[in-house]
Design an enzyme around this catalytic site. Structure first.
Site: not given
Ligand code: HXC
Length: 258
Positions: A64, A108, A131
Site C-alpha cells: 500500500a 498490500g 507492516e
C-alpha cells in the site's frame, strides 16, 4: 488509465499490468479505482474468460502507498472504510484471476496477490508482510489468507518479524501454484493457463471458482453439500449437454456459455 495497462494478448484473456513504476507499483487510491474499473469491465466482457494480473519485473507491488497512508487518522479510516476498495477483486469478480508475481510483493502487494484465484511467481520473487516495521499489521486480509495457506507457525513468524520469503518458498509452501525460472516465463505461464481456462465453458469455470472459494468459508460437510447442489445445477446448462455429447461422439465441444 494512468496506473494500469489493459490488453488482450491471447484469445479470451484479459491482462492487467500495474503501471506505477517510479513507486514500485505502490497501491494508492487512484490506482485502485482504475484497477477496479478494469477488473469490472473485463469481468462483464463476454469475450473474456480469464484474467491475468501482473506488475513489472522489479515489483508486482511494493505495498500500500505508505506516503498516502502516513497521515491517515482513525476517524477517517473508519468513516471511509479504508481498504474496502481493495475487496473488489476477491468479492465482486466472478471470472478467474491469475496473479503473475515477479519482484517485490510486499504488504498490500502480497495481499493483493493472495486475493487472486491462482498465484504464479518467478523463483526470485520476494514476498513479505513487513507492516510490523511501520508500526502496523496487514490490513487487506494478509493475516487470514497467509495463515490459511502456509499455516499458523510460518504466518506468525513472517507477520511478526517482517522477514521476506522467496518465490521458491512460496511454491514449496503452497502459496504459489507454480514457480517459474524468470519473469517472462511467469507471465507467459499465466497467460497460457488463462487461455486454457478461457477455452472452457464460462458457466462451468464460474461454478468451479465458486465451489473452491466456498471451501475457505464452510466446513467439509456443508462444503460438499454446496458443491453437489452447484454440480446438479450444471445439468441445467447447455454446456453440460454439449460437453458430454462431444465426448461421446469423439468431437471437440463448441461451448455456448449457456
Ligand atoms: C510508497 C513506495 C513504496 C510504498 C516503494 N516506494 N515502496 N512508496 N509506498 N509501499 C517508493 C520509494 O519511496 C521510492 O520513491 C521508490 O518507490 C523506489 O523505492 P526504493 O526504496 O528507492 O527502491 P529499492 O531501494 O529498490 O527498495 C525496494 C523496497 C523498498 C525494498 C521494495 O522500496 C521498500 O521497502 N518499500 C516499502 C515496502 C513496504 O513496507 N511495504 C508495505 C507497505 S504497508 P522515491 O520517491 O523515494 O524515489 C502495506 C499495508 C497494507 O502495504 C495494509 C492494507 C492495505
Amino acid at each position: 488509465y494512468q496506473f494500469v495497462q489493459v490488453s488482450t494478448p491471447k484469445k479470451g484473456v484479459g491482462l492487467i499490468t500495474l503501471n506505477r513504476p517510479r513507486a514500485l507499483n505502490a497501491l494508492n487510491t487512484p490506482l485502485f479505482l482504475e484497477l477496479n474499473d478494469a477488473l469490472r469491465r473485463l469481468d462483464s466482457d463476454k469475450s473474456i474468460g480469464a484474467l491475468v494480473l501482473t506488475g513489472s519485473h522489479k515489483a508486482f507491488a511494493a505495498g500500500a502507498d505508505i506516503k498516502e497512508m502516513k497521515d491517515l487518522t482513525f476517524s477517517t479510516a473508519y468513516a471511509t472504510d479504508f481498504i474496502e476498495l481493495w475487496s473488489t477483486m476477491s468479492h465482486a469478480i466472478k471470472k478467474p484471476v491469475i496473479a503473475a508475481v515477479n519482484g517485490y510483493a510486499l504488504g498490500g502487494g502480497c495481499e493483493l496477490a493472495m486475493m487472486a484465484d491462482i498465484l504464479y511467481c518467478s523463483a526470485s520473487a520476494t514476498f513479505g508482510q513487513p507492516e510490523i516495521k511501520l508500526g502496523v499489521i496487514p490490513g487487506a486480509g494478509g493475516s487470514q489468507r497467509l495463515t490459511k495457506t502456509i499455516g499458523k507457525a510460518r504466518a506468525m513468524h513472517y507477520v511478526l518479524t517482517g522477514d521476506t520469503w522467496s518465490g521458491v518458498e512460496a511454491e514449496r509452501w503452497g502459496l504459489a501454484a507454480k514457480v517459474f525460472e524468470g519473469p517472462e516465463e511467469c507471465v507467459e505461464g499465466a497467460l497460457g493457463a488463462a487461455e486454457k481456462i478461457a477455452g472452457y465453458s464460462q458457466i462451468a469455470v464460474k461454478a468451479g471458482k465458486e465451489v473452491v472459494n466456498k471451501s475457505q468459508d464452510l466446513g467439509i460437510r456443508e462444503g460438499v453439500e454446496f458443491e453437489r447442489r452447484v454440480f446438479h445445477g450444471l445439468f441445467g446448462s447447455q454446456d453440460q449437454k454439449i460437453g458430454m455429447t462431444a465426448f461421446s461422439e469423439k468431437k471437440k465441444p463448441e461451448w455456448t456459455n449457456a
